[in-house]
Each structure stands twice: as structure tokens, then as C-alpha cells.
Scaffold this motif. Structure first.
Motif, PDB file in Angstrom:
ATOM      1  N   VAL A 239      -3.883 -20.891 -12.501  1.00  0.00           N
ATOM      2  CA  VAL A 239      -3.429 -21.313 -13.821  1.00  0.00           C
ATOM      3  C   VAL A 239      -4.596 -21.145 -14.804  1.00  0.00           C
ATOM      4  N   PRO A 240      -4.385 -20.495 -15.945  1.00  0.00           N
ATOM      5  CA  PRO A 240      -5.481 -20.344 -16.916  1.00  0.00           C
ATOM      6  C   PRO A 240      -6.048 -21.698 -17.333  1.00  0.00           C
ATOM      7  N   GLU A 241      -7.371 -21.764 -17.460  1.00  0.00           N
ATOM      8  CA  GLU A 241      -8.026 -23.040 -17.782  1.00  0.00           C
ATOM      9  C   GLU A 241      -7.531 -23.599 -19.115  1.00  0.00           C
ATOM     10  N   GLU A 242      -7.345 -22.738 -20.111  1.00  0.00           N
ATOM     11  CA  GLU A 242      -6.863 -23.193 -21.418  1.00  0.00           C
ATOM     12  C   GLU A 242      -5.490 -23.853 -21.289  1.00  0.00           C
ATOM     13  N   ALA A 243      -4.612 -23.250 -20.492  1.00  0.00           N
ATOM     14  CA  ALA A 243      -3.270 -23.797 -20.315  1.00  0.00           C
ATOM     15  C   ALA A 243      -3.316 -25.124 -19.569  1.00  0.00           C
ATOM     16  N   ARG A 244      -4.166 -25.201 -18.572  1.00  0.00           N
ATOM     17  CA  ARG A 244      -4.271 -26.457 -17.816  1.00  0.00           C
ATOM     18  C   ARG A 244      -4.794 -27.587 -18.706  1.00  0.00           C
ATOM     19  N   ASN A 245      -5.786 -27.303 -19.527  1.00  0.00           N
ATOM     20  CA  ASN A 245      -6.308 -28.311 -20.455  1.00  0.00           C
ATOM     21  C   ASN A 245      -5.238 -28.745 -21.457  1.00  0.00           C
ATOM     22  N   TRP A 246      -4.472 -27.795 -21.946  1.00  0.00           N
ATOM     23  CA  TRP A 246      -3.378 -28.075 -22.885  1.00  0.00           C
ATOM     24  C   TRP A 246      -2.348 -29.022 -22.266  1.00  0.00           C
ATOM     25  N   LEU A 247      -1.982 -28.780 -21.033  1.00  0.00           N
ATOM     26  CA  LEU A 247      -0.990 -29.616 -20.357  1.00  0.00           C
ATOM     27  C   LEU A 247      -1.543 -31.003 -20.059  1.00  0.00           C
ATOM     28  N   GLU A 248      -2.722 -31.047 -19.479  1.00  0.00           N
ATOM     29  CA  GLU A 248      -3.277 -32.334 -19.057  1.00  0.00           C
ATOM     30  C   GLU A 248      -3.644 -33.212 -20.246  1.00  0.00           C
ATOM     31  N   ALA A 249      -3.914 -32.621 -21.412  1.00  0.00           N
ATOM     32  CA  ALA A 249      -4.236 -33.400 -22.603  1.00  0.00           C
ATOM     33  C   ALA A 249      -3.054 -34.245 -23.065  1.00  0.00           C
ATOM     34  N   THR A 250      -1.844 -33.841 -22.712  1.00  0.00           N
ATOM     35  CA  THR A 250      -0.644 -34.596 -23.092  1.00  0.00           C
ATOM     36  C   THR A 250      -0.141 -35.484 -21.958  1.00  0.00           C
ATOM     37  N   GLY A 251      -0.883 -35.509 -20.847  1.00  0.00           N
ATOM     38  CA  GLY A 251      -0.473 -36.342 -19.717  1.00  0.00           C
ATOM     39  C   GLY A 251       0.385 -35.646 -18.695  1.00  0.00           C
ATOM     40  N   THR A 252       0.613 -34.368 -18.855  1.00  0.00           N
ATOM     41  CA  THR A 252       1.397 -33.616 -17.874  1.00  0.00           C
ATOM     42  C   THR A 252       0.573 -33.402 -16.604  1.00  0.00           C
ATOM     43  N   VAL A 253       1.123 -33.796 -15.471  1.00  0.00           N
ATOM     44  CA  VAL A 253       0.452 -33.601 -14.181  1.00  0.00           C
ATOM     45  C   VAL A 253       0.670 -32.160 -13.723  1.00  0.00           C
ATOM     46  N   VAL A 254      -0.411 -31.474 -13.387  1.00  0.00           N
ATOM     47  CA  VAL A 254      -0.322 -30.102 -12.888  1.00  0.00           C
ATOM     48  C   VAL A 254      -0.528 -30.124 -11.378  1.00  0.00           C
ATOM     49  N   SER A 255       0.510 -29.784 -10.623  1.00  0.00           N
ATOM     50  CA  SER A 255       0.451 -29.762  -9.163  1.00  0.00           C
ATOM     51  C   SER A 255       0.408 -28.312  -8.694  1.00  0.00           C
ATOM     52  N   ILE A 256      -0.565 -27.993  -7.854  1.00  0.00           N
ATOM     53  CA  ILE A 256      -0.728 -26.632  -7.353  1.00  0.00           C
ATOM     54  C   ILE A 256      -0.117 -26.538  -5.953  1.00  0.00           C
ATOM     55  N   ALA A 257       0.818 -25.612  -5.801  1.00  0.00           N
ATOM     56  CA  ALA A 257       1.468 -25.376  -4.506  1.00  0.00           C
ATOM     57  C   ALA A 257       1.061 -23.994  -4.025  1.00  0.00           C
ATOM     58  N   ALA A 258       0.168 -23.941  -3.067  1.00  0.00           N
ATOM     59  CA  ALA A 258      -0.318 -22.657  -2.567  1.00  0.00           C
ATOM     60  C   ALA A 258       0.504 -22.221  -1.356  1.00  0.00           C
ATOM     61  N   PRO A 259       0.902 -20.932  -1.296  1.00  0.00           N
ATOM     62  CA  PRO A 259       1.565 -20.439  -0.084  1.00  0.00           C
ATOM     63  C   PRO A 259       0.668 -20.609   1.124  1.00  0.00           C
ATOM     64  N   ALA A 260       1.276 -20.725   2.310  1.00  0.00           N
ATOM     65  CA  ALA A 260       0.507 -20.887   3.535  1.00  0.00           C
ATOM     66  C   ALA A 260      -0.484 -19.738   3.696  1.00  0.00           C
ATOM     67  N   LEU A 261      -1.666 -20.041   4.287  1.00  0.00           N
ATOM     68  CA  LEU A 261      -2.730 -19.051   4.395  1.00  0.00           C
ATOM     69  C   LEU A 261      -2.269 -17.802   5.127  1.00  0.00           C
ATOM     70  N   GLU A 262      -1.506 -17.976   6.216  1.00  0.00           N
ATOM     71  CA  GLU A 262      -1.095 -16.798   6.971  1.00  0.00           C
ATOM     72  C   GLU A 262      -0.141 -15.937   6.154  1.00  0.00           C
ATOM     73  N   GLU A 263       0.642 -16.582   5.241  1.00  0.00           N
ATOM     74  CA  GLU A 263       1.536 -15.800   4.391  1.00  0.00           C
ATOM     75  C   GLU A 263       0.737 -15.058   3.331  1.00  0.00           C
ATOM     76  N   THR A 264      -0.301 -15.734   2.789  1.00  0.00           N
ATOM     77  CA  THR A 264      -1.111 -15.122   1.763  1.00  0.00           C
ATOM     78  C   THR A 264      -1.829 -13.876   2.284  1.00  0.00           C
ATOM     79  N   LEU A 265      -2.279 -13.934   3.540  1.00  0.00           N
ATOM     80  CA  LEU A 265      -3.045 -12.819   4.119  1.00  0.00           C
ATOM     81  C   LEU A 265      -2.166 -11.747   4.727  1.00  0.00           C
ATOM     82  N   ALA A 266      -0.865 -12.028   4.845  1.00  0.00           N
ATOM     83  CA  ALA A 266       0.026 -11.061   5.489  1.00  0.00           C
ATOM     84  C   ALA A 266       0.143  -9.775   4.672  1.00  0.00           C
TER      85      ALA A 266
END
Length: 266
Positions: A239-266
């Protein structure tokens, strides 16, 4: 808005409605009527529209493929692993007995798939594919809002959908977004779709946007929410840092969901 993007949206609106009016589209896009007439001439030359006085009508033989609009099952293949990870993370927020609104879209459809292990949910949706999945959730009830069916997404939009949503109150609204921009907020490709999303937000105590990181840094035609209208964003890494700061400044929680490592490397 670039002319190519505007013409793509005009094609979609023509397909969904069966006709368009020059004056209405000029106001909607903020351009001259002559610009819309030129777009109609182009669609006529491509064999997808018949010009009529004041607008155009869809040729009966026109298909989604001829308009360049992939069906919902093909769109779901884009960023498939990311959507699955987002869906699983969002499903972890839901507790038995809660009421949810689930928007139409491929990421929200991935979320609906992850609800199969839940029980006793009340689900309200404008999406036929989501309703189909929700029907298999044990001890749960599913309601489909009314409205005009959009062939490309198999979703309901329009005044009837808004009226149905105005009568309910739910714990969560889980919505997709076509694009996310710091200046324009969360945007949709269609103003009627955006109106339904706004009605969903108004009906929910908490709103969650489900969108992978590729949606950042672009914008679509209609804004349906600002950062302050959204309680949580479930997305993927980068997520771009500017966008994350914009969201969190208003109280929006940013949750990161990463694909499983084996899927990412496949």
C-alpha cells in the motif's frame, strides 16, 4: 477523464440500460454534447449502437464480449490469490449471529466463499453470485435486494436497491472498490453503482472495504466514500505510504492480508 475511459463507461451504460441520451451523458461526464455524439458515432461504426434522435440504442446482437466487458467469472481470476487472502482476513471479523451487507464484485465474492464455516448469519446482498454462495451457510438467512440487473456483474442497482437498503440495519457492510485515490477517495466506475454503495454504508454500523493494493493510485468515475466513511480497509502488501497515512489519519484501520508464502513463490 481520458476519452478511452469515458468511452468504455459509455459502452457499459449503453449495455446496462439499452439506450443512452446525449444530454444526460454530457451532464454526467461533464463534457459537451458534441463529445458524446462523437462517442455514439464511434459505437455505431463498431456495430454496437444505433443512433437515434437525442441519443443511441443498443443493437440487439451486442454482447458483453463485443463491448470488452469480461463476465464476472473471468474478472475473478485477476489477482485471485490476493482476493482469497483478503476474503479470509475479512471473514475473521465476523461473529455468529451477525447481520452483513455484502456488495457485488469479485473480491466480495471471495469473501463470501470464506463465510462457509460460519453459522447463523443474516446476509443482505445485491449480488446473485454472492447470494448463491450465502445459501450454503448453515442456519443463515439471505436476502437479495431488488433493482435492475447488471449483466456484467450479475448485481442489482437503482432506486429499488436503495429503498430496500434504507429499511435495514446491519453490523457490517463489506464493499469492493474499483479504485482508491487520496484526492477522490473510494470510487466506482458507475454512478448508479456508487449510489447503492452509499446506501450500504448508511445501513451499517461498520464499513469494511475489500480491495487489493493494485487499486491504489487510480480513480474511476464516481466517488462513493471518503476515508472518514470507512472503518477498515482489508488489502494486500505494498500500500503506498501516502495512501496509508491518509486512511489512518481519519481512523480507518488498514489490515494487510498477505497470500500464503508458498502461493507467493509458486
Amino acid at each position: 477523464m481520458l476519452s478511452a475511459e469515458r468511452n468504455r463507461l459509455l459502452r457499459r451504460r449503453l449495455f446496462e440500460r439499452g439506450s443512452i441520451r446525449v444530454s444526460e451523458e454530457a451532464r454526467a461526464f461533464g463534457v459537451s454534447e458534441e463529445t458524446i455524439r462523437r462517442a455514439i458515432k464511434l459505437m455505431a461504426a463498431e456495430g454496437i449502437a444505433d443512433p437515434v434522435f437525442g441519443g443511441a440504442v443498443l443493437k440487439p446482437s451486442t454482447t458483453l464480449a463485443s463491448l470488452g466487458i469480461p463476465p464476472v467469472d473471468q474478472r475473478g481470476q485477476v489477482e485471485e490469490k490476493a482476493k482469497a487472502a483478503i476474503g479470509a482476513a475479512a471473514a475473521a471479523l465476523v461473529e455468529p449471529g451477525q447481520a452483513l451487507i455484502i456488495d457485488a464484485g469479485t473480491t466480495t465474492l471471495a469473501f463470501a466463499r470464506c463465510l462457509r464455516q460460519h453459522r447463523r448469519l443474516t446476509i443482505i446482498t445485491n449480488s446473485i453470485p454472492v447470494a448463491h454462495l450465502a445459501a450454503d451457510i448453515p442456519e443463515s438467512v439471505t436476502y437479495v435486494v431488488g433493482g435492475k440487473l447488471v449483466p456484467g456483474s450479475l448485481s442489482m442497482i437503482g432506486p429499488q436497491a436503495q429503498r430496500d437498503l434504507a429499511q435495514v440495519s446491519v453490523d457490517w457492510a463489506f464493499l469492493g472498490a474499483a479504485a482508491i485515490d487520496v484526492d477522490r477517495g473510494f470510487t466506482s466506475a458507475d454512478p448508479y453503482e456508487a449510489e447503492v454503495k452509499r446506501a450500504m454504508i448508511a445501513a451499517a454500523r461498520q464499513t469494511v472495504i475489500l480491495a487489493d493494493a493494485t487499486k491504489f493510485g487510480s480513480r474511476r468515475f464516481a466517488t462513493f466514500a471518503g476515508a472518514g466513511d470507512v472503518d477498515r480497509l482489508v488489502t494486500t502488501p505494498n500500500v503506498p505510504e501516502e495512501a496509508r497515512n491518509w486512511l489512518e489519519a481519519t481512523g480507518t484501520v488498514v489490515s494487510i492480508a498477505a497470500p500464503a508464502l508458498e502461493e507467493t513463490l509458486a
